[in-house]
Design a protein around this motif. Structure first.
Motif, PDB file in Angstrom:
ATOM      1  N   GLN A   1      -7.361   0.389  -0.141  1.00  0.00           N
ATOM      2  CA  GLN A   1      -7.504  -0.898   0.527  1.00  0.00           C
ATOM      3  C   GLN A   1      -8.757  -0.916   1.390  1.00  0.00           C
TER       4      GLN A   1
ATOM      5  N   ASP B   1      -6.024  -1.833  -4.980  1.00  0.00           N
ATOM      6  CA  ASP B   1      -5.459  -2.303  -3.720  1.00  0.00           C
ATOM      7  C   ASP B   1      -6.398  -3.324  -3.085  1.00  0.00           C
ATOM      8  N   GLU B   2      -6.068  -4.580  -3.216  1.00  0.00           N
ATOM      9  CA  GLU B   2      -6.835  -5.699  -2.667  1.00  0.00           C
ATOM     10  C   GLU B   2      -8.313  -5.660  -3.053  1.00  0.00           C
TER      11      GLU B   2
ATOM     12  N   THR C   1       0.832  -1.204   0.000  1.00  0.00           N
ATOM     13  CA  THR C   1       0.000   0.000   0.000  1.00  0.00           C
ATOM     14  C   THR C   1       0.865   1.251   0.000  1.00  0.00           C
TER      15      THR C   1
END
Ligand SMILES: Nc1ncnc2c1ncn2[C@@H]1O[C@H](COP(=O)(O)OP(=O)(O)OP(=O)(O)O)[C@@H](O)[C@H]1O
Ligand SMILES: [Mg+2]
Lengths: 259, 322, 291
Positions: free
Chosen positions: A87, A178-179, A45
């Motif tokens: 995230q 992000d994820e 991140t």
């Protein structure tokens, strides 16, 4: 798959004594899906934040299409075509799903400031374009039913897709996710892989993906970069990474009991 | 046109015929004051409602506008039409300077520093006697007659004339704000309020759009100040004071922040309520205090949000019954 | 000239101690809880008015009155936090600031209804005759107030750094989630902190009501000065509040004495503006925003 689109060149970031990212270099090529993986706290991140201007690197350079973008403000980076998701799910909570996606198209909707007060035909044409594009995205991300619901009332899966819809609405050349599969069930994760493929192949977007779900990573990526404790420990095709000993050791060292 | 625009136009139509049916000068005076507050509260709403930052220094722009108007007419002898412009410009420039300095600050710091600027200006207005006449203030402003051409002057003397003047100014203000909030710029401002990080990630410069809304708000507060100066023919340091700040804040909250209609309703209702409860001075303010608390806790969307809230409650009851 | 400067400095230090005292409660509420509390001055005012009624009207002993103020205002602060602040805990600065603005309007006017506009003086057992220390004039009540201020500051410092409750407070304001995980009742800590802040404001109102006056309308000015002191001293720091108060008091006194008394009140605001332009996150705040 050709020239480097995004290049990181010896990028580091320290928080006090902690080197969250240390001397990381890699390049994402135009047209590829590149995954960035690594155990919790590896610096993924942070790397995203360094690329998109939410954090400044302590040292090193970031280049996009050959131009130095190190330390540019986030909105400047976005206006060059580098758009990220977060995230922790982040949308415009109080706005409707529709308005979320309209707002995402800010860059495309920009006109000279005086047009705000004298919109004329140009602005209404632009508006109509935007609405059409919004409907298309609603359709594509299967959010039509939720069109007029406030974003904060959405169930989790829809929320994650809305987040991607906003990023796509911004018209990126390079999309940083992000994820995106965190919290999704197996079927939803499969859908995500399909979506990434379409966006990559048919829309021509390059994608930089941070993800813990190895199924998604292995299926979707062309290449993978592995971080551990802020350092790059491996880079290669999914097959090569799967059998890389340092990678296995890094994951085993951090998370026991997982394959 | 959107629903909001239609309702505003309907309100304008109603307002335009009011002086034809109301001949009570005192009631017209109340309407003029309400019109002044419509401009002022709407201008604050751009910052508090759309950008979502609590600027407690908004009286600064009201005061700058009022003093600018007073000074250019009494010292330079400029015409009242120009002094309205001067007021708006003074407010706008004040907003640009203060906004540029403060919008980088976060939460509590922003609140307190904007308030500090207004206080500093209030103290300057009371102490810089050569310029502002100190606590005595500047009096003897002329009514804002508008020269429409050679020999053609629109005299603004009667209450009805003042009412139409404030109506024109308020319409102008709301039109400019309407276009702003329903444009890409306005969407950007709202995006900052809703989620600063996502806004940045889709290319929105939070500082620029917060500043744009800030300057626009300050400009109309300045215009309101200039109107105030001409209507009351007097300007004193209290225009920078916290009581104006409180009034406009209450109006924005009660009416509904983040909508264009909310502050308009809030301004009219609070002005009238204020007047009719005047007998019970402290009791009235006590009630206002409770009202603010109740609105923040239970009706954060204000009066405008009430129908939707009731509908939601009814729907819930309906579901519960099934 | 030098004598004069000395006298101004001492005056400034005394006033500064009072500023510090009246700002202490706000250090907790604004500095730790991040509630921009516009009712702070009204808590102070309530302390003064209640103490006036107890001493002046009911004829109670000053210290007994002070004890009652502590109890009553502590309970009041707890209730305010419970009813008004707690529902807004997860919201932004805007909401809590607005609710305290409403509370402030409500309290001022309720007390105007109850107590009228007249200024009252809280009776103390101390003589008001001036005391001469070399070239410097000061009186006993003031010294007493400064002493109480010192005791209050020390006491709170010990409470925060030496007791279990204080430990829980520090943990909570460092990291709420982590504190909750290790079993601290975070809501109770918030409630207690708010009550403590309210009490400190009220005690200083009672003390200073014996030197200046207790009056329903003093609150606005007190709140403003307290904001300045807390920001100058760095949010949430007691030592900072004391230093901030003293700096403000001395600067105002010297400026008012030698330069211009009209602009005396500008100084604090000018300090705050300048400070935050140089350090946008305050004096001691380290920037740590996570995306
Ligand atoms: N703003 C910050 N201040 C201090 N430390 C930080 C900050 N942001 C990240 N860190 C630290 O840097 C390290 C890397 O964090 P990062 O969030 O980049 O990890 P990650 O690879 O994304 O992990 P995860 O898979 O859990 O999301 C961690 O030790 C983290 O605690
Ligand atoms: Mg991460």
């Amino acid at each position: 798959m050709s020239a480097a689109l995004l290049e990181l060149d010896g990028v580091s970031r320290h928080f006090g004594g902690l080197a969250a990212v240390r001397e990381v270099s890699f390049a994402a090529r135009s047209g590829e899906i590149l995954s960035l993986i690594g155990p919790n706290g590896a610096g993924k991140t942070t790397t995203f934040n360094l690329i998109t201007g939410f954090l400044r690197p302590s040292s090193g350079r970031v280049r996009f299409r050959g131009a130095d973008i190190t330390g540019l403000k986030p909105h400047r980076v976005a206006s060059l075509g580098v758009v990220r998701t977060f995230q922790k799910t982040n949308v415009f909570g109080g706005l409707s799903v529709f308005d979320n996606i309209v707002t995402g198209q800010y860059l495309k909707a920009r006109l000279p400031y005086w047009r705000t007060w004298f919109p004329g035909r140009v602005a209404s044409a632009r508006d109509a374009d935007m609405r059409r594009n919004t409907e298309r995205l609603l359709d594509f991300l299967d959010l039509k039913r939720r069109r007029d619901d406030p974003a904060m009332s959405l169930p989790y899966g829809d929320l994650r897709r809305l987040e991607i819809a906003i990023a796509l609405a911004a018209g990126p050349e390079l999309l940083l996710l992000d994820e995106p599969a965190a919290g999704l069930n197996t079927a939803e994760a499969k859908d995500l892989v399909r979506l990434l493929r379409v966006v990559n192949r048919d829309w021509g977007l390059s994608i930089l993906l941070v993800e813990h779900n190895m199924g998604v990573v292995m299926e979707a990526s062309h290449r993978i970069v592995v971080l551990n404790f802020g350092e790059k420990i491996a880079e290669g095709t999914p097959d090569a990474i799967r059998s890389d000993e340092r990678v296995i050791a890094a994951y085993l060292g951090r998370r026991q009991g997982e394959p | 046109m959107r629903g909001e625009g239609r309702i505003l136009l309907a309100l304008l139509a109603v307002a335009a015929v009011l002086p034809l049916v109301i001949h009570d000068d005192y009631f017209l005076h109340l309407l003029v004051v309400a019109g002044f507050y419509v401009i002022l509260a709407s201008s604050l709403n751009l910052i508090v409602g759309y950008v979502g930052e609590l600027s407690l220094g908004h009286a600064a722009y009201l005061g700058l506008g009022a003093y600018a108007a007073a000074l250019v007419t009494t010292r330079l002898g400029l015409s009242p039409a120009l002094s309205l412009l001067a007021g708006a410009a003074a407010g706008g420039i004040g907003g640009l300077v203060i906004g540029a300095l403060t919008l980088r600050l976060k939460g509590p710091y922003f609140v307190i520093v904007t308030l500090s600027f207004a206080e500093v200006l209030r103290l300057v207005a009371s102490n810089w006697v050569e310029l502002t006449n100190g606590p005595m203030g500047i009096s003897g402003l002329k009514p804002p007659d508008l020269a429409l051409g050679r020999g053609l002057v629109l005299a603004v003397h009667s209450q009805a004339a003042f009412f139409y003047l404030v109506l024109v100014l308020a319409t102008l203000a709301l039109f400019v704000m309407y276009r702003f909030v329903h444009s890409n710029m306005g969407r950007a401002a709202i995006a900052i309020r809703e989620n600063r990080h996502v806004a940045q990630s889709v290319g929105i410069d939070p500082f620029f759009y917060a500043l744009a809304a800030f300057v626009l708000g300050a400009l109309f507060a300045g215009l309101a100040g200039a109107f105030y100066a001409h209507y009351f023919t007097y300007v004193g340091p209290e225009v920078f004071g916290f009581s104006f700040m409180m009034s406009m804040l209450i109006m924005v909250l009660v009416g509904g922040k983040g909508t264009l209609i909310g502050p308009v309703l809030g301004a009219v209702l609070v002005t009238l309520a204020d007047e009719y409860l005047r007998e019970a001075q402290q009791l009235r303010l006590t009630l206002f205090g409770l009202l603010v608390i109740a609105v923040v806790l239970f009706f954060p969307e204000g009066l405008v949000g009430l129908p939707a809230k009731l509908r939601r409650a009814a729907a819930m009851r309906g579901e519960a019954r099934q | 000239m030098l004598d004069l400067a000395l006298q101004f400095t001492v005056n400034g230090l005394v006033v500064g101690a009072f500023y510090a005292l009246s700002a202490l409660g706000l250090t907790l509420i604004l500095g730790l809880m991040e509630v921009v509390n516009f009712a702070h001055g009204e808590f102070y005012m309530m302390g003064g008015i209640i103490a006036y009624y107890l001493t002046g009207v009911l004829g109670l002993d000053f210290f007994a009155s002070l004890a009652i103020v502590v109890l009553v205002m502590g309970a009041f602060g707890w209730v305010v936090d419970r009813l008004l602040i707690r529902p807004l805990r997860s919201k932004d600065t805007l909401s809590t600031a607005l609710v305290t603005i409403g509370l402030s309007i409500f309290l001022v006017n309720t007390f105007l209804l109850l107590a009228g506009t007249a200024p009252h003086k809280v009776a103390t057992p101390f003589p008001t005759a001036p005391l001469l220390l070399g070239p410097v004039v000061i009186n006993e009540t003031r010294l007493f107030a400064v002493a109480v201020a010192a005791v209050a500051i020390l006491g709170t410092h010990l409470l925060i750094h030496r007791t279990r409750l204080g430990g829980a407070m520090r943990a909570t304001f460092q990291n709420k989630e982590a504190a909750a995980l290790v079993g601290i009742d975070v809501e109770r800590i918030y409630g207690f902190t708010f009550a403590l802040g309210t009490t400190m404001a009220a005690v200083s109102g009672a003390l200073l009501g014996s030197i200046y006056v207790a009056q329903p309308t003093v609150g606005g000015l007190v709140s403003l000065k307290a904001f300045v002191v807390v920001i100058l001293g760095g949010m949430g720091s007691f030592a900072g509040a004391v230093i901030g108060g003293l700096i403000l008091g001395v600067a105002e006194s010297l400026w008012g004495g030698f330069v211009s008394s009209g602009y005396q009140d500008v100084i604090g605001f000018a300090f705050v503006i300048l400070l935050l332009l140089v350090r946008p996150y305050g004096l001691f705040h380290i920037r740590s925003e996570r995306v």
